[in-house]
Write a protein that holds these residues in place. Structure first.
Motif, mmCIF file in Angstrom:
data_model
loop_
_atom_site.group_PDB
_atom_site.id
_atom_site.type_symbol
_atom_site.label_atom_id
_atom_site.label_comp_id
_atom_site.label_asym_id
_atom_site.label_seq_id
_atom_site.Cartn_x
_atom_site.Cartn_y
_atom_site.Cartn_z
ATOM 1 N N GLY A 92 0.812 -1.205 0.000
ATOM 2 C CA GLY A 92 0.000 0.000 0.000
ATOM 3 C C GLY A 92 0.844 1.254 0.000
ATOM 4 N N TRP A 93 0.238 2.323 -0.492
ATOM 5 C CA TRP A 93 0.790 3.671 -0.353
ATOM 6 C C TRP A 93 -0.079 4.426 0.645
ATOM 7 N N PHE A 94 0.580 5.146 1.539
ATOM 8 C CA PHE A 94 -0.075 5.904 2.587
ATOM 9 C C PHE A 94 0.473 7.316 2.570
ATOM 10 N N ARG A 95 -0.232 8.228 3.227
ATOM 11 C CA ARG A 95 0.294 9.581 3.362
ATOM 12 C C ARG A 95 -0.100 10.155 4.715
ATOM 13 N N GLN A 96 0.738 11.063 5.155
ATOM 14 C CA GLN A 96 0.471 11.734 6.418
ATOM 15 C C GLN A 96 0.822 13.198 6.281
ATOM 16 N N ALA A 97 -0.183 14.033 6.441
ATOM 17 C CA ALA A 97 0.005 15.477 6.408
ATOM 18 C C ALA A 97 0.215 15.963 7.840
ATOM 19 N N PRO A 98 0.840 17.120 8.003
ATOM 20 C CA PRO A 98 1.082 17.650 9.350
ATOM 21 C C PRO A 98 -0.211 17.771 10.146
ATOM 22 N N GLY A 99 -0.183 17.235 11.365
ATOM 23 C CA GLY A 99 -1.341 17.322 12.234
ATOM 24 C C GLY A 99 -2.461 16.368 11.920
ATOM 25 N N LYS A 100 -2.249 15.495 10.952
ATOM 26 C CA LYS A 100 -3.288 14.540 10.572
ATOM 27 C C LYS A 100 -2.793 13.112 10.746
ATOM 28 N N GLU A 101 -3.748 12.199 10.811
ATOM 29 C CA GLU A 101 -3.395 10.789 10.927
ATOM 30 C C GLU A 101 -2.939 10.254 9.571
ATOM 31 N N GLU A 122 -3.055 7.989 6.474
ATOM 32 C CA GLU A 122 -4.202 7.413 5.783
ATOM 33 C C GLU A 122 -3.738 6.631 4.562
ATOM 34 N N ILE A 123 -4.522 5.619 4.227
ATOM 35 C CA ILE A 123 -4.201 4.842 3.037
ATOM 36 C C ILE A 123 -4.623 5.623 1.800
ATOM 37 N N VAL A 124 -3.788 5.560 0.781
ATOM 38 C CA VAL A 124 -4.054 6.237 -0.483
ATOM 39 C C VAL A 124 -4.443 5.221 -1.556
ATOM 40 N N ALA A 125 -3.659 4.149 -1.645
ATOM 41 C CA ALA A 125 -3.905 3.122 -2.653
ATOM 42 C C ALA A 125 -3.227 1.832 -2.202
ATOM 43 N N ALA A 126 -3.689 0.717 -2.736
ATOM 44 C CA ALA A 126 -3.076 -0.565 -2.414
ATOM 45 C C ALA A 126 -3.217 -1.495 -3.611
ATOM 46 N N ILE A 127 -2.338 -2.500 -3.644
ATOM 47 C CA ILE A 127 -2.331 -3.435 -4.762
ATOM 48 C C ILE A 127 -2.003 -4.817 -4.234
ATOM 49 N N THR A 128 -2.651 -5.836 -4.788
ATOM 50 C CA THR A 128 -2.343 -7.188 -4.366
ATOM 51 C C THR A 128 -0.985 -7.612 -4.891
ATOM 52 N N TRP A 129 -0.482 -8.741 -4.355
ATOM 53 C CA TRP A 129 0.871 -9.175 -4.673
ATOM 54 C C TRP A 129 1.089 -9.379 -6.163
ATOM 55 N N ASN A 130 0.024 -9.804 -6.879
ATOM 56 C CA ASN A 130 0.174 -10.074 -8.313
ATOM 57 C C ASN A 130 -0.365 -8.951 -9.186
ATOM 58 N N GLY A 131 -0.779 -7.858 -8.566
ATOM 59 C CA GLY A 131 -1.313 -6.744 -9.337
ATOM 60 C C GLY A 131 -2.728 -6.942 -9.823
ATOM 61 N N GLY A 132 -3.382 -8.015 -9.388
ATOM 62 C CA GLY A 132 -4.697 -8.336 -9.910
ATOM 63 C C GLY A 132 -5.826 -7.505 -9.349
ATOM 64 N N SER A 133 -5.585 -6.860 -8.221
ATOM 65 C CA SER A 133 -6.629 -6.060 -7.590
ATOM 66 C C SER A 133 -6.009 -4.809 -6.992
ATOM 67 N N THR A 134 -6.756 -3.717 -7.079
ATOM 68 C CA THR A 134 -6.272 -2.461 -6.523
ATOM 69 C C THR A 134 -7.366 -1.792 -5.710
ATOM 70 N N TYR A 135 -6.923 -0.887 -4.864
ATOM 71 C CA TYR A 135 -7.833 -0.074 -4.050
ATOM 72 C C TYR A 135 -7.358 1.368 -4.105
ATOM 73 N N TYR A 136 -8.326 2.300 -4.130
ATOM 74 C CA TYR A 136 -8.001 3.728 -4.082
ATOM 75 C C TYR A 136 -8.920 4.424 -3.087
ATOM 76 N N ALA A 137 -8.342 5.322 -2.331
ATOM 77 C CA ALA A 137 -9.156 6.193 -1.494
ATOM 78 C C ALA A 137 -9.993 7.092 -2.403
ATOM 79 N N ASP A 138 -11.162 7.467 -1.931
ATOM 80 C CA ASP A 138 -12.052 8.295 -2.745
ATOM 81 C C ASP A 138 -11.386 9.596 -3.176
ATOM 82 N N SER A 139 -10.533 10.120 -2.321
ATOM 83 C CA SER A 139 -9.913 11.412 -2.584
ATOM 84 C C SER A 139 -8.936 11.385 -3.758
ATOM 85 N N VAL A 140 -8.502 10.192 -4.170
ATOM 86 C CA VAL A 140 -7.511 10.112 -5.249
ATOM 87 C C VAL A 140 -8.003 9.329 -6.454
#
Length: 125
Positions: free
Chosen positions: A35-44, A46-64
């Motif tokens: 997964g890719w995550f991000r953290q802005a100053p003063g914020k928790e 959060e997950i941005v995107a993720a991918i399975t080991w074989n690239g067969g499935s992905t996830y994206y946060a609504d914001s991106v």
């Protein structure tokens, strides 16, 4: 143990693009969801995107959704995050991390175990 190194961050104007890379030290990385995550100053963190080991499935946060694309090249032990149409609110430290325990993508940050040191992304308005 897997070591992860992020690169590709920097300063970009709003509307611009960046491609982040997450390079792993061991070939076993190719067995893990990542997964890719991000953290802005003063914020928790959060997950941005993720991918399975074989690239067969992905996830994206609504914001991106529609702007970011996650991909991986297991031959190079690398996961990428292509970020387009960047906005000032995308400014954060971006991290990659692996999830060794689950066959499907999970979005809970604490389920990810190996983490990189992060790369700063700054989007100016």
């Amino acid at each position: 143990q897997v070591q992860l190194v992020e690169s590709g961050g920097g300063l970009v104007q709003a509307g611009g693009s960046l491609r982040l890379s997450c390079a792993a030290s061991r070939r076993t990385f190719s067995r893990y969801n990542t997964g890719w995550f991000r953290q802005a100053p003063g914020k928790e963190r959060e997950i941005v995107a993720a991918i399975t080991w074989n690239g067969g499935s992905t996830y994206y946060a609504d914001s991106v959704k529609g702007r970011f694309t996650i991909s991986r090249d297991n031959a190079k032990n690398t996961v990428y995050l292509q970020m387009n149409s960047l906005k000032p609110e995308d400014t954060a430290v971006y991290y990659c991390a692996t999830d060794r325990a689950h066959p499907n993508i999970v979005v809970v940050t604490t389920e990810y175990d190996y983490w990189g040191q992060g790369t700063q992304v700054t989007v100016s308005s």
